[in-house]
Design a protein around this motif. Structure first.
Motif, PDB file in Angstrom:
ATOM      1  N   SER A 114      -2.478  69.307 -36.121  1.00 28.68           N
ATOM      2  CA  SER A 114      -3.593  70.153 -35.700  1.00 28.68           C
ATOM      3  C   SER A 114      -3.171  71.602 -35.678  1.00 28.68           C
ATOM      4  CB  SER A 114      -4.090  69.744 -34.301  1.00 28.68           C
ATOM      5  OG  SER A 114      -4.606  68.442 -34.298  1.00 28.68           O
TER       6      SER A 114
ATOM      7  N   SER B 184     -11.061  68.999 -35.436  1.00 29.12           N
ATOM      8  CA  SER B 184     -10.406  67.721 -35.173  1.00 29.12           C
ATOM      9  C   SER B 184     -11.303  66.835 -34.302  1.00 29.12           C
ATOM     10  CB  SER B 184      -9.065  67.945 -34.477  1.00 29.12           C
ATOM     11  OG  SER B 184      -9.279  68.360 -33.132  1.00 29.12           O
TER      12      SER B 184
ATOM     13  N   SER C 103     -13.175  70.307 -29.453  1.00 29.84           N
ATOM     14  CA  SER C 103     -12.476  70.948 -30.562  1.00 29.84           C
ATOM     15  C   SER C 103     -13.215  72.177 -31.071  1.00 29.84           C
ATOM     16  CB  SER C 103     -12.276  69.963 -31.715  1.00 29.84           C
ATOM     17  OG  SER C 103     -13.536  69.511 -32.194  1.00 29.84           O
TER      18      SER C 103
ATOM     19  N   SER D 230     -16.186  66.580 -34.731  1.00 32.39           N
ATOM     20  CA  SER D 230     -15.414  66.737 -35.955  1.00 32.39           C
ATOM     21  C   SER D 230     -16.336  66.939 -37.140  1.00 32.39           C
ATOM     22  CB  SER D 230     -14.546  65.497 -36.173  1.00 32.39           C
ATOM     23  OG  SER D 230     -13.766  65.625 -37.325  1.00 32.39           O
TER      24      SER D 230
ATOM     25  N   TRP E 227      -7.889  70.423 -38.205  1.00 32.84           N
ATOM     26  CA  TRP E 227      -6.835  69.635 -38.830  1.00 32.84           C
ATOM     27  C   TRP E 227      -5.946  70.530 -39.702  1.00 32.84           C
ATOM     28  CZ3 TRP E 227      -6.285  65.404 -36.420  1.00 32.84           C
ATOM     29  CH2 TRP E 227      -7.355  64.592 -36.045  1.00 32.84           C
TER      30      TRP E 227
END
Length: 927
Positions: free
Chosen positions: A787, A824, A829, A872, A907
């Motif tokens: 990450s 992510s 996130s 995500s 990511w």
């Protein structure tokens, strides 16, 4: 009785959400098993036989099965011991287990068998017919009456039938029988007879026929009896296979002489308004299907001429369920000759006006989405598969029971008996195969081959963009096992130069959902792609570009045709370079590979076929043509372009004879170069064009009339002029299109010229290295982290990425650039803060960069993203084109920063998440 609905295989779509639909018809969401089907296709655990089940009946939650077997055993994988069951078993409708009722049907010499079962109207007596001499030791003569409550034969009921009884029907006071006998109780009764339902005494009913009787049914009003079998005369009147006689006397009421002589009636059933027949035969011109007839005057309302030995017909709540091994429904405009379909369902009546007769017969109502699979059956049997059906109810659940000689149901071991319930649908649809394309700014076409669900023909599809958990659109479409047309949706919220990903799921009426499709990626061009845009503008209703990345689906890029293709024997995908810049081709081996369209259609006397090809073959082969089969060689075929062994091109149609136009003797095209070929038919006849030039015309304004499929790369060429050695083409094909009109010479020339026009090219450049720094751990390097993080304060996070940028292709410049990242899956996130993308001006490495050694960033942002939603998903950040252009051909570093306190987590290149690796999407175009 619920009124039936004539569902068809036509694609029906509905849309909700972002973007604009293509050819969409709004309709409600699907609910429970797609109506009017009443049963799931999911098999339930059921005890099995070791032989053939010929007969079924049911009463009070118990199902009775008779046949030729000696034992029953538990379902596969279920504990329990085999039990003796001599040609008969009684089973609990809800559990599938044997009950305590045990009956043995035996005979002194030969093999005993039970061929027919029927229950009295008061549900107290079970009648059994067949070939047997005793039931549990009580003497009988091929016909017995069983007291259901005590499970004992009625000794007082023993009429003498000296030969096999194959069919039974019962009223309040009369039992009708059909079979092989010529006398009953010593009196002449040829193949049909009637006895008192209580005593077994022979009644005066006489309906003598000359060949075996196989089916008997009483009309709902009790006034007439329907007879079926092999016969040609009834009481001296000519009537083949089917007749209606008076219920009291047997006098002929109605005769039939339009059933082929090589076909017989195997079963007859009735509902409130009609009666239905199932047929079997052999030889040319055979009739193997089903007929629906009116009770009012006994005339025919429709005839389903599918081939495949129909054994049983069961009308239930407006649907006619049937058991057969149907293998060719071409006459019904359904599946062609090939795979066997053992269990089918269709409405008992057409919805609305019936279609016009074809060959003197009205087609049957279209098949419905109920499709459990079976097989031909046990060794040493007739290879029929399912033979008999019954509906039983217990505890408010209805069960469709099926018996026969099969050994597999839905691919799983199951001998002789199986059942399906009205509730409990657990089978998810197959996973859609999706693709996406864009030929102009502001629009992406997302396409997928519709999924298959064995008991839901109407499925709901959800399209997810850029990895989001919330669908961008919802589409409803219909499909059947043998017809899975393409569905599509237009995303009109996209931006030029940016890359997008799409995934699709299918959900049935019970909420069972498929897996997500594989990722379909596309970059929106910054300018119109001239060639594909013109093909679409000129009205192509089928347009295969062969940019597909997976088998066996070939996407249709036409505006609304949705005529996708199916690859046969895995042609080679993504062959490059294609005929048109920016597109790939498909490679064919010249022996077995082809693509056929996934939707049966008819083609009128005006059409155009177009394709590009490249080959050095000396065996010729079909480039594109129309035929009446799919995976098997077509029996009817024309409207085709093919190559001779010497490389000449031939275009032709069939209108009683083959009518063709070909290139000249020395005009050959197997020179391993890309060539453009077009064949048209219209009011002026047929014309062949090659590389934009007219190569000849012929005054042929008609063609053969039949329903079929488009084939590319191969199909039958027998008996056509200068037929090549091979039916199959060896080489590459690209940009295949079919139009419902004849293109003009100017249009054909335009397409040829536009194929040379420059088009945008796209490069997706993944990071070669990435890392982030953390102020809270100032000496820690995160170069191997899966990450990456960005936060402005609280504890500073900055992310750094390195890309090896390509140089611009010759004659092109950078037209747009964007950074693509994916948030992510960890909680929170996303971020509410604005994230900036800046150039990295200092040196850095993934292994050596920490907060203490972080590199210097430029001051002028290349791009920004104002907040990233939670969940995500993939996100695009437009970058300054001039700044990125200046760095082409170099190693280029980007940094991500923000000034707020809400962190962004994405990511890294080390992650294995789908679509997760950060990348630059670079679009190059003409200067």
């Amino acid at each position: 009785m619920r009124r039936s609905r004539g569902l068809t295989a036509a694609l029906v779509l509905s849309l909700a959400g972002a973007g604009t639909g293509i050819g969409l018809v709004l309709m409600p969401e699907a609910s429970a098993i797609t109506a009017p089907v009443a049963f799931t296709a999911d098999e339930l655990p059921t005890w099995q036989t070791n032989g053939v089940v010929w007969a079924m009946a049911q009463a009070n939650g118990t199902v009775f099965a008779g046949g030729t077997f000696s034992a029953v055993r538990p379902p596969e994988g279920v504990a329990g011991a085999e039990q003796n069951a001599v040609n008969f078993v009684a089973l609990d409708a809800a559990t599938g287990n044997p009950t305590s009722c045990k009956l043995a049907f035996t005979i002194g010499e030969g093999t005993a068998t039970v061929r027919t079962l029927v229950v009295s109207k008061d549900k107290k007596t079970l009648y059994a017919g067949g070939s047997f001499g005793a039931v549990n030791g009580t003497p009988v003569s091929s016909l017995a009456a069983i007291d259901i409550a005590s499970c004992t034969p009625k000794a007082s009921f023993h009429p003498s039938f000296p030969a096999t009884v194959r069919a039974l029907a019962v009223t309040d006071d009369t039992l009708y029988a059909g079979g092989d006998f010529a006398a009953v109780e010593g009196q002449t009764r040829e193949r049909f007879a009637a006895v008192d339902a209580s005593s077994g005494a022979l009644k005066p009913f006489v309906a003598n026929v000359d060949e075996p009787g196989r089916a008997v049914e009483v009309t709902p009003d009790g006034k007439n009896v329907l007879l079926g079998g092999d016969f040609f005369t009834v009481n001296g009147s000519n009537s083949h296979a089917l007749a209606v006689v008076n219920a009291t006397t047997g006098a002929v009421t109605k005769t039939y002489n339009n059933i082929p002589s090589n076909s017989v009636v195997k079963d007859i059933s009735t509902d409130d308004t009609g009666f239905y027949t199932g047929h079997e035969g052999s030889g040319g011109g055979v009739f193997d299907g089903r007929i629906g007839l009116r009770l009012s005057d006994f005339t025919e309302k429709w005839r389903d001429r599918c081939l495949g030995a129909t054994q049983f017909v069961l009308p239930y709540e407006g649907v006619l369920y049937s058991s057969s091994h149907g293998h060719d429904c071409s006459t019904e405009l359904e599946f062609p000759d090939g795979k066997r379909n053992f269990l089918l369902a269709q409405p008992t009546n057409h919805e609305g006006a019936a279609p016009a007769p074809v060959d003197g017969f009205v087609r049957g109502p279209g098949k419905l989405g109920w499709h459990p699979t079976a097989n031909d059956g046990m060794d040493g049997t007739e290879g029929i598969g399912p033979r008999v059906m019954a509906v039983a109810e217990k505890n408010d659940v209805k069960y469709m029971w099926v018996g026969g000689e099969f050994t597999l149901i839905n691919g799983k071991p199951q001998w002789g008996l199986t059942r399906f319930a009205s509730t409990g649908d657990v089978g998810a649809p197959t996973t859609p195969v999706a693709s996406a394309s864009s030929v102009k700014p502001g629009e992406v076409q997302v396409r997928w081959r519709t999924s298959y669900d064995a008991d839901d023909s109407k499925l709901t599809y959800r399209i997810y963009r850029n990895g989001s958990a919330t669908p961008a659109a919802t589409v409803t479409a219909s499909s059947l096992e043998w017809e899975r047309p393409q569905a599509s949706w237009n995303d009109t919220t996209v931006k030029a130069g940016q890359s997008y990903t799409y995934r699709v799921t299918a959900t049935d009426a019970a909420g069972n959902t498929s897996a997500l499709s594989a990722v379909a990626s596309v970059t929106v061009p910054t300018s119109v792609q001239s060639y594909p845009n013109q093909v679409r503008t000129d009205g192509a209703e089928l347009y295969w570009r062969y940019d597909d990345a997976v088998s066996p689906y070939v996407a249709d890029s036409s505006v609304s045709g949705n005529r996708s293709g199916v690859q046969l024997n895995t042609p080679a995908l993504k062959q490059s370079p294609g005929a048109v810049p920016g597109s790939t081709a498909m490679g064919f081996n010249g022996t077995s590979q082809q693509v056929y369209s996934d939707r049966r259609q008819t083609v009128g006397n005006a059409f155009t076929i177009e394709t590009w090809f490249k080959t050095n073959t000396t065996r010729g082969g079909k480039l594109i043509g129309f035929g009446n089969n799919t995976a098997r060689s077509s029996g009817s075929y024309d409207r085709q372009l093919y190559m001779t062994n010497t490389g000449r091109l031939v275009f032709g149609v069939y209108n009683g004879s083959t009518r063709t136009v070909s290139t000249g003797l020395f005009e050959t095209y197997n020179d391993n170069q890309w060539h453009h070929v077009v064949g048209t038919q219209g009011p002026g006849g047929i014309t062949l064009y090659v590389d934009g030039q007219n190569k000849g015309s012929l005054n042929a304004t008609s063609n053969a009339t039949y329903a079929g499929y488009w084939h590319v790369g191969g199909d039958n060429l027998a008996n056509w002029p200068t037929r090549p050695t091979s039916n199959f083409f060896a080489g590459q094909l690209d940009e295949t299109a079919v139009y419902p009109s004849a293109l003009t010479q100017a249009q054909v020339k335009s397409h040829f010229d536009l194929a040379k026009a420059p088009t945008d090219t796209v490069s997706a450049v993944k990071t070669t290295e990435d890392t982030y720094i953390n102020q809270g751990a100032p000496s820690t390097a995160y170069g191997t982290s899966t990450s990456l993080a960005v936060r402005g304060s609280g504890s500073l996070y900055e992310t750094y990425m390195r890309f090896n940028l390509p140089a611009a292709p010759a004659g092109q410049v950078l037209k747009s650039a964007s950074l693509q990242i994916k948030t992510s899956t960890q909680a929170n996130s996303g971020t509410t803060d604005t994230v900036k993308v800046l150039p990295v001006t200092g040196n850095w490495t993934g292994a050596g960069t920490t907060f203490n050694t972080k590199p210097t960033l430029g001051t002028t942002p290349l791009g920004t993203i104002a907040g990233v939603a939670e969940g995500s998903a993939v996100h695009n950040v437009e970058l300054d084109t001039a700044a990125v252009s200046a760095a082409l051909g170099t190693s280029y570093g980007l940094g991500l920063t923000s000034t707020g306190t809400d962190p962004l987590w994405i990511w890294s290149s080390e992650a294995t998440a789908a679509e997760g690796t950060p990348q630059l999407v670079l679009t190059f175009g003409a200067k």
